[in-house]
Design a protein around this motif. Structure first.
Motif, PDB file in Angstrom:
ATOM      1  N   GLU A   1       0.846  -1.188   0.098  1.00 37.47           N
ATOM      2  CA  GLU A   1      -0.060  -0.046   0.060  1.00 37.47           C
ATOM      3  C   GLU A   1       0.839   1.206   0.121  1.00 37.47           C
ATOM      4  OE1 GLU A   1      -3.317   0.380  -0.383  1.00 37.47           O
ATOM      5  OE2 GLU A   1      -3.395  -1.658  -0.618  1.00 37.47           O
ATOM      6  N   GLY A   2       2.041   1.269   0.593  1.00 38.46           N
ATOM      7  CA  GLY A   2       2.723   2.305   0.890  1.00 38.46           C
ATOM      8  C   GLY A   2       3.361   2.775  -0.529  1.00 38.46           C
ATOM      9  N   VAL A   3       4.040   1.498  -1.112  1.00 43.31           N
ATOM     10  CA  VAL A   3       4.596   1.802  -2.425  1.00 43.31           C
ATOM     11  C   VAL A   3       3.699   2.132  -3.532  1.00 43.31           C
ATOM     12  CG1 VAL A   3       5.726   0.583  -4.419  1.00 43.31           C
ATOM     13  CG2 VAL A   3       6.292   0.021  -2.047  1.00 43.31           C
ATOM     14  N   VAL A   4       2.455   1.848  -3.369  1.00 46.69           N
ATOM     15  CA  VAL A   4       1.545   2.506  -4.443  1.00 46.69           C
ATOM     16  C   VAL A   4       1.056   3.772  -4.077  1.00 46.69           C
ATOM     17  CG1 VAL A   4      -1.033   2.103  -5.147  1.00 46.69           C
ATOM     18  CG2 VAL A   4       0.521  -0.077  -4.805  1.00 46.69           C
ATOM     19  N   THR A   5       0.885   4.054  -2.703  1.00 50.96           N
ATOM     20  CA  THR A   5       0.782   5.664  -2.485  1.00 50.96           C
ATOM     21  C   THR A   5       1.946   6.286  -2.907  1.00 50.96           C
ATOM     22  OG1 THR A   5      -0.873   5.029  -0.864  1.00 50.96           O
ATOM     23  CG2 THR A   5       0.149   7.130  -0.762  1.00 50.96           C
ATOM     24  N   GLY A   6       3.208   5.987  -2.694  1.00 47.77           N
ATOM     25  CA  GLY A   6       4.189   6.596  -2.806  1.00 47.77           C
ATOM     26  C   GLY A   6       4.533   7.090  -4.512  1.00 47.77           C
ATOM     27  N   ILE A   7       4.120   6.244  -5.463  1.00 50.30           N
ATOM     28  CA  ILE A   7       4.334   6.546  -6.633  1.00 50.30           C
ATOM     29  C   ILE A   7       3.200   6.700  -7.559  1.00 50.30           C
ATOM     30  CG2 ILE A   7       4.267   4.150  -7.340  1.00 50.30           C
ATOM     31  CD1 ILE A   7       6.290   7.035  -8.903  1.00 50.30           C
TER      32      ILE A   7
ATOM     33  N   LEU B   1       6.563  -8.727  -5.460  1.00 55.53           N
ATOM     34  CA  LEU B   1       6.080  -8.004  -6.847  1.00 55.53           C
ATOM     35  C   LEU B   1       4.896  -8.580  -7.457  1.00 55.53           C
ATOM     36  CD1 LEU B   1       9.602  -8.040  -8.597  1.00 55.53           C
ATOM     37  CD2 LEU B   1       8.377  -5.975  -7.614  1.00 55.53           C
ATOM     38  N   PRO B   2       4.389  -9.683  -7.176  1.00 54.97           N
ATOM     39  CA  PRO B   2       3.027 -10.364  -7.533  1.00 54.97           C
ATOM     40  C   PRO B   2       1.975  -9.577  -6.755  1.00 54.97           C
ATOM     41  CG  PRO B   2       4.506 -12.326  -7.368  1.00 54.97           C
ATOM     42  CD  PRO B   2       5.330 -10.883  -6.853  1.00 54.97           C
ATOM     43  N   ARG B   3       2.220  -9.443  -5.241  1.00 58.06           N
ATOM     44  CA  ARG B   3       1.201  -8.624  -4.646  1.00 58.06           C
ATOM     45  C   ARG B   3       1.138  -7.141  -5.174  1.00 58.06           C
ATOM     46  NH1 ARG B   3       1.214 -10.352   1.638  1.00 58.06           N
ATOM     47  NH2 ARG B   3       2.023 -12.552   1.477  1.00 58.06           N
ATOM     48  N   LEU B   4       2.192  -6.575  -5.379  1.00 53.65           N
ATOM     49  CA  LEU B   4       2.366  -5.444  -5.871  1.00 53.65           C
ATOM     50  C   LEU B   4       1.323  -5.213  -7.096  1.00 53.65           C
ATOM     51  CD1 LEU B   4       3.341  -2.392  -5.751  1.00 53.65           C
ATOM     52  CD2 LEU B   4       5.318  -3.004  -6.965  1.00 53.65           C
TER      53      LEU B   4
END
Length: 480
Positions: A280-286, A311-314
């Motif tokens: 969630e943080g990576v998605v929000t971050g970019i 990576l699959p979850r991302l």
């Protein structure tokens, strides 16, 4: 039933709350006044390319008028005014922003292209919070640790970008007014409308004429404002290239300068991180604000031992992002702000594939009109790739891996920028060890893109110098 996908019904926000003029003049000395020339700029809705309004282009003569008005207001009214009285105006502005929050949110979305839920829940509340916070400082400057009798500098020339138009305005104007300075501000040419609505808010708040002046235009207007010798302070947020040009202009003068420039933030995910929280943080971050964020976490550094799980979850999470109408409350990723920015994103993404990185995007139908780019993730990225080195300023994530904490820090710091970073780990000692070694102005711990008016923001290296927000942000507007 378990495999059934439920679609969201459209939930559009009404545009009726916004009353747009067909044409806007400059705001100088407390009044909207025509520019000296006939040139005008048409601002578009990036979601459908429909014109919204025309705005005047300020000439050097107009800039001079605005600076003279600001100087007069500083010397006769605002500078001598007791801090407690100045604070009342800032409190009033904050309250009016709150009262007109829905109108401002819709207008920001129309002019910028970002999702309404971001302008509604982030941009506008934070803008109001900055005025509220700095109002509290107005009569307490002697207790800020910046000297026994700090004095305002005078007239501040401020140039802001298009990615957070009203919020960047608040970051600049609130501390300047709280410390007793007056302002001449130039908004970005593609997103001037909330700044012009803010001019109306200044009138509604009864702000003395000349304290805030807003001049619209393109790059030439910004250059004229920065170069004007009648200003005492220059504050700029934008690209590193323009920041260098401004630094050369101000060099050799006695004017103060703060620059908040580009970034290529690293988001470091260790093997002990809470995976779903980190995703969630990576998605929000970019992908927040379509990646139009100087402190975006555009480089993901994930530890090798968990990369195959992470990576699959991302990708699965990114597939659930909704791209489309920014005024729809369900939308996660809106429109790219302009045709020029879309062209740059496409060019750098194409370069990434040409250099051998693998691009992945979720299946999503992009609208036929407007400026759109699907969320994109690059894997197989090395530190030599342009997508890992250059600021793309769009919804594009580059993925690199690391084995040891030392390698993570080495890769994170291997950039000319130094604005932000994120660290994801359950170990407090590892978090502190990493944060202490990262050359970044802001390091988030198990979160990303969280802002507070009381917390200073700024960078190192080519990300600029100076701080905005908090007690540290007051220093740039005070002498003594």
């Amino acid at each position: 039933m378990a495999d059934e996908i439920f679609e969201y019904a459209p939930a559009p926000e009404s545009r009726a709350v916004v009353s747009l003029r067909s044409s806007y003049d400059l705001f100088i000395d407390g009044e909207f006044t025509p520019a000296s020339g006939e040139e005008r700029i048409t601002t578009l809705n990036p979601a459908d390319e429909e014109p919204l309004a025309e705005v005047a282009v300020a000439s050097e003569a107009d800039i001079d008028r605005a600076v003279r008005a600001a100087r007069r207001a500083f010397e006769e009214v605002w500078g001598p005014m007791p801090g407690a009285e100045r604070g009342k105006y800032l409190f009033r502005i904050s309250r009016i922003i709150q009262e007109r929050a829905r109108e401002l949110a819709v207008l920001e979305t129309l002019d910028n292209g970002k999702p309404i839920k971001e302008t509604r829940d982030v941009d506008i509340p934070l803008a109001a919070a900055h005025f509220f916070y700095h109002a509290g400082w107005a009569d307490k400057l002697e207790h800020a640790g910046l000297g026994p009798a700090p004095r305002p500098l005078g007239v501040a020339a401020q140039v802001i970008p298009w990615n957070f138009p009203l919020l960047m305005l608040a970051w600049k104007i609130a501390p300047a007014l709280a410390t007793g300075n007056t302002v001449v501000l130039k908004p970005a040419e593609t997103t001037p409308l909330t700044a012009l609505l803010f001019a109306e808010i200044c009138q509604e708040a009864g702000l003395p004429p000349g304290v805030v002046n807003i001049v619209t235009g393109a790059a030439s207007t910004g250059r004229a404002l920065v170069a004007h010798p009648g200003t005492d302070k220059v504050a700029f947020t934008g690209s590193t290239a323009v920041g260098r040009e401004i630094a050369r202009t101000v060099a050799g003068t006695d004017r103060r300068l703060t620059l908040e420039l580009g970034g290529k933030g690293a988001n470091i995910v260790y093997d002990d991180a809470a995976i779903d929280q980190a995703v969630e943080g990576v998605v929000t971050g970019i992908f927040f604000n379509q990646g139009h964020v100087c402190c975006a976490g555009s480089r993901l550094l994930v530890q090798e031992s968990v990369a195959e799980e992470f990576l699959p979850r991302l990708r699965a999470r990114i597939e659930r992002l909704r791209v489309g109408d920014p005024l729809d409350k369900n939308t996660d990723v809106g429109a790219i702000n302009s045709a020029a920015q879309l062209a740059r994103i496409r060019d750098l993404a194409a370069t990434g594939e040409q250099e051998g990185a693998t691009a992945w995007s979720p299946a999503c139908d992009l609208p036929e009109r407007g400026y759109w780019f699907a969320p994109t993730v690059f894997t197989g990225v090395s530190q030599a790739h342009r997508v890992a080195r250059e600021e793309i300023f769009g919804p594009v994530l580059s993925v690199l891996t690391f084995r040891t904490p030392e390698e993570a820090v080495l890769k994170a710091n291997n950039t000319p920028y130094g604005l932000s970073a994120g660290v994801w780990t359950e170990k407090g000692s590892r978090m502190l060890w990493t944060a202490n070694r990262l050359r970044a102005g802001v390091v988030w711990s198990n979160t990303f893109n969280k802002f507070d008016p009381a917390s200073p923001f700024g960078g190192y290296k080519e990300s600029g110098y100076g701080r905005e927000g908090g007690r540290h942000g007051l220093e740039a507007y005070l002498d003594g």
